[in-house]
Design a protein around this motif. Structure first.
Motif, PDB file in Angstrom:
ATOM      1  N   UNK A   1      27.892   8.314  -2.840  1.00 33.00           N
ATOM      2  CA  UNK A   1      27.925   6.855  -2.945  1.00 33.00           C
ATOM      3  C   UNK A   1      27.648   6.180  -1.618  1.00 33.00           C
ATOM      4  N   UNK A   2      27.068   4.972  -1.721  1.00 34.92           N
ATOM      5  CA  UNK A   2      26.844   4.118  -0.554  1.00 34.92           C
ATOM      6  C   UNK A   2      27.626   2.822  -0.769  1.00 34.92           C
ATOM      7  N   UNK A   3      28.879   2.793  -0.319  1.00 32.34           N
ATOM      8  CA  UNK A   3      29.691   1.594  -0.559  1.00 32.34           C
ATOM      9  C   UNK A   3      29.166   0.383   0.194  1.00 32.34           C
ATOM     10  N   UNK A   4      29.425  -0.793  -0.382  1.00 33.32           N
ATOM     11  CA  UNK A   4      29.082  -2.036   0.288  1.00 33.32           C
ATOM     12  C   UNK A   4      30.193  -2.375   1.273  1.00 33.32           C
TER      13      UNK A   4
ATOM     14  N   UNK B   1      20.032   1.999   5.800  1.00 28.39           N
ATOM     15  CA  UNK B   1      21.092   1.200   6.426  1.00 28.39           C
ATOM     16  C   UNK B   1      22.429   1.918   6.364  1.00 28.39           C
ATOM     17  N   UNK B   2      22.729   2.529   5.217  1.00 23.43           N
ATOM     18  CA  UNK B   2      24.000   3.258   5.091  1.00 23.43           C
ATOM     19  C   UNK B   2      24.078   4.395   6.099  1.00 23.43           C
ATOM     20  N   UNK B   3      22.974   5.111   6.285  1.00 27.60           N
ATOM     21  CA  UNK B   3      22.960   6.223   7.236  1.00 27.60           C
ATOM     22  C   UNK B   3      23.143   5.726   8.670  1.00 27.60           C
ATOM     23  N   UNK B   4      22.520   4.582   9.000  1.00 28.61           N
ATOM     24  CA  UNK B   4      22.626   4.035  10.353  1.00 28.61           C
ATOM     25  C   UNK B   4      23.999   3.447  10.635  1.00 28.61           C
ATOM     26  N   UNK B   5      24.715   3.062   9.591  1.00 29.09           N
ATOM     27  CA  UNK B   5      25.986   2.375   9.793  1.00 29.09           C
ATOM     28  C   UNK B   5      27.046   3.232  10.477  1.00 29.09           C
ATOM     29  N   UNK B   6      26.937   4.549  10.394  1.00 26.09           N
ATOM     30  CA  UNK B   6      27.912   5.385  11.099  1.00 26.09           C
ATOM     31  C   UNK B   6      27.766   5.199  12.608  1.00 26.09           C
TER      32      UNK B   6
ATOM     33  N   UNK C   1      35.117  12.477  -7.518  1.00 23.53           N
ATOM     34  CA  UNK C   1      35.505  11.070  -7.441  1.00 23.53           C
ATOM     35  C   UNK C   1      36.760  10.926  -6.581  1.00 23.53           C
ATOM     36  N   UNK C   2      36.628  10.194  -5.495  1.00 21.15           N
ATOM     37  CA  UNK C   2      37.754   9.907  -4.617  1.00 21.15           C
ATOM     38  C   UNK C   2      38.173   8.453  -4.811  1.00 21.15           C
ATOM     39  N   UNK C   3      39.120   7.994  -4.026  1.00 23.39           N
ATOM     40  CA  UNK C   3      39.652   6.650  -4.245  1.00 23.39           C
ATOM     41  C   UNK C   3      38.631   5.557  -3.943  1.00 23.39           C
ATOM     42  N   UNK C   4      37.765   5.769  -2.951  1.00 23.74           N
ATOM     43  CA  UNK C   4      36.782   4.743  -2.587  1.00 23.74           C
ATOM     44  C   UNK C   4      35.364   5.106  -2.974  1.00 23.74           C
ATOM     45  N   UNK C   5      35.036   6.390  -2.969  1.00 19.25           N
ATOM     46  CA  UNK C   5      33.657   6.827  -3.208  1.00 19.25           C
ATOM     47  C   UNK C   5      33.643   8.092  -4.050  1.00 19.25           C
TER      48      UNK C   5
ATOM     49  N   UNK D   1      31.045  22.110   1.007  1.00 22.12           N
ATOM     50  CA  UNK D   1      30.023  21.386   1.757  1.00 22.12           C
ATOM     51  C   UNK D   1      29.779  20.032   1.092  1.00 22.12           C
ATOM     52  N   UNK D   2      30.443  18.988   1.566  1.00 22.68           N
ATOM     53  CA  UNK D   2      30.232  17.662   0.987  1.00 22.68           C
ATOM     54  C   UNK D   2      29.041  16.949   1.628  1.00 22.68           C
ATOM     55  N   UNK D   3      28.423  16.074   0.859  1.00 23.88           N
ATOM     56  CA  UNK D   3      27.510  15.096   1.432  1.00 23.88           C
ATOM     57  C   UNK D   3      28.327  13.845   1.710  1.00 23.88           C
ATOM     58  N   UNK D   4      28.349  13.417   2.949  1.00 27.44           N
ATOM     59  CA  UNK D   4      29.191  12.292   3.364  1.00 27.44           C
ATOM     60  C   UNK D   4      28.779  10.984   2.682  1.00 27.44           C
ATOM     61  N   UNK D   5      29.721  10.067   2.583  1.00 33.38           N
ATOM     62  CA  UNK D   5      29.415   8.732   2.038  1.00 33.38           C
ATOM     63  C   UNK D   5      28.234   8.132   2.798  1.00 33.38           C
ATOM     64  N   UNK D   6      27.320   7.521   2.068  1.00 32.53           N
ATOM     65  CA  UNK D   6      26.158   6.897   2.691  1.00 32.53           C
ATOM     66  C   UNK D   6      24.952   7.791   2.812  1.00 32.53           C
TER      67      UNK D   6
END
Length: 275
Positions: free
Chosen positions: A60-63, A186-191, A4-8, A50-55
């Motif tokens: 997590x997939x933040x709004x 959508x989360x994956x494409x947002x990068x 758990x991080x500050x945003x995700x 080895x982290x899985x990146x946000x999205x």
């Protein structure tokens, strides 16, 4: 493990003991991409993170639209993750978008990086300067800017176009399954939407920051990469202020760490042990 991080909250695999290696995946993968490298690095006396990146994947997939997935957000997550794990300096390895994120981390936090290994994707200046062939191979990056249109095209007919893009990806089916989750595509494409808009791809006079002198860099390109030309990686040396090592991997596609794991492991271990 869940961190758990500050945003995700990120899905992170941590293993082994010794000098730490941070492995950063790209689109549209997860930390599972690095399974062959994790095993080899742990066996050779390295700790792996080895982290899985946000999205992506189980993270997590933040709004908040594309800006919630700006490469700078990913860099911030990784720095916070290192602090959470009590890691001061790491060897940094990135593939695809993970390469771009790893380069950003190195540019802004060079004191946290012992060495940088970038797979497939070179420095932005080298990619942008690689000529018309590279722009042709990057056609999909413009499609990905079209919110809704790109999602529909990729997911149509049971993700037929996504499957065609993934092509030789050994984990294509599991990757597609992850993208079926609500909001995952959508989360994956947002990068791409936040990090490589058309203004970056085709604009003039972009500031191109070199990789810092104190961090040794190795670039690795595979001869079967359908998305990136050799010039886009080999030219990265012009944007490295310190030491630069370039390697080619034969008989491998874009996902070279899965196609030729033994060769990639050998290159990484030789470079990490030098630094």
């Amino acid at each position: 493990m869940r961190v758990e991080l500050s945003e995700v909250t990120l899905d992170v695999e941590v293993g082994g003991e010794g000098p730490a290696v941070l492995l950063v995946h790209g689109f549209p993968d997860s930390h599972h991409l690095w399974r062959h490298q994790v095993a080899a690095l742990n066996a050779a006396g390295f700790q792996t993170v080895a982290p899985t990146l946000r999205g992506f994947g189980a993270s997590d997939r933040p709004e908040g639209g594309p800006e919630a997935y700006h490469p700078g957000k990913h860099v911030g997550d990784l720095i916070e993750l290192l602090a959470h794990l009590g890691l001061d300096r790491v060897h940094l390895v990135g593939h695809d978008w993970g390469s771009g994120i790893a380069q950003g981390l190195t540019q802004f936090f060079p004191d946290r990086v012992r060495s940088l290994s970038i797979l497939s994707v070179g420095h932005l200046g080298s990619v942008l300067g690689a000529g018309w062939e590279q722009k042709q191979r990057s056609w999909y990056m413009l499609l990905f800017q079209l919110a809704g249109v790109a999602e529909d095209w990729l997911a149509r007919d049971d993700f037929a176009n996504m499957r065609e893009m993934l092509g030789e990806h050994p984990d294509a089916e599991s990757v597609v399954e992850q993208l079926r989750a609500p909001g995952a595509l959508t989360a994956a494409l947002n990068v791409y939407r936040a990090g490589l808009p058309a203004e970056v791809q085709f604009g003039a006079g972009l500031p191109l920051v070199p990789l810092p002198e104190q961090v040794p860099v190795m670039g690795v390109w595979s001869t079967g990469d359908r998305f990136l030309t050799e010039r886009s990686m080999s030219g990265t040396g012009e944007y490295v202020a310190g030491s630069w090592r370039y390697e080619r991997v034969e008989d491998a596609g874009h996902w070279l760490q899965l196609d030729q794991p033994e060769m990639v492991n050998e290159l990484l271990l030789s470079f990490l042990k030098e630094n």
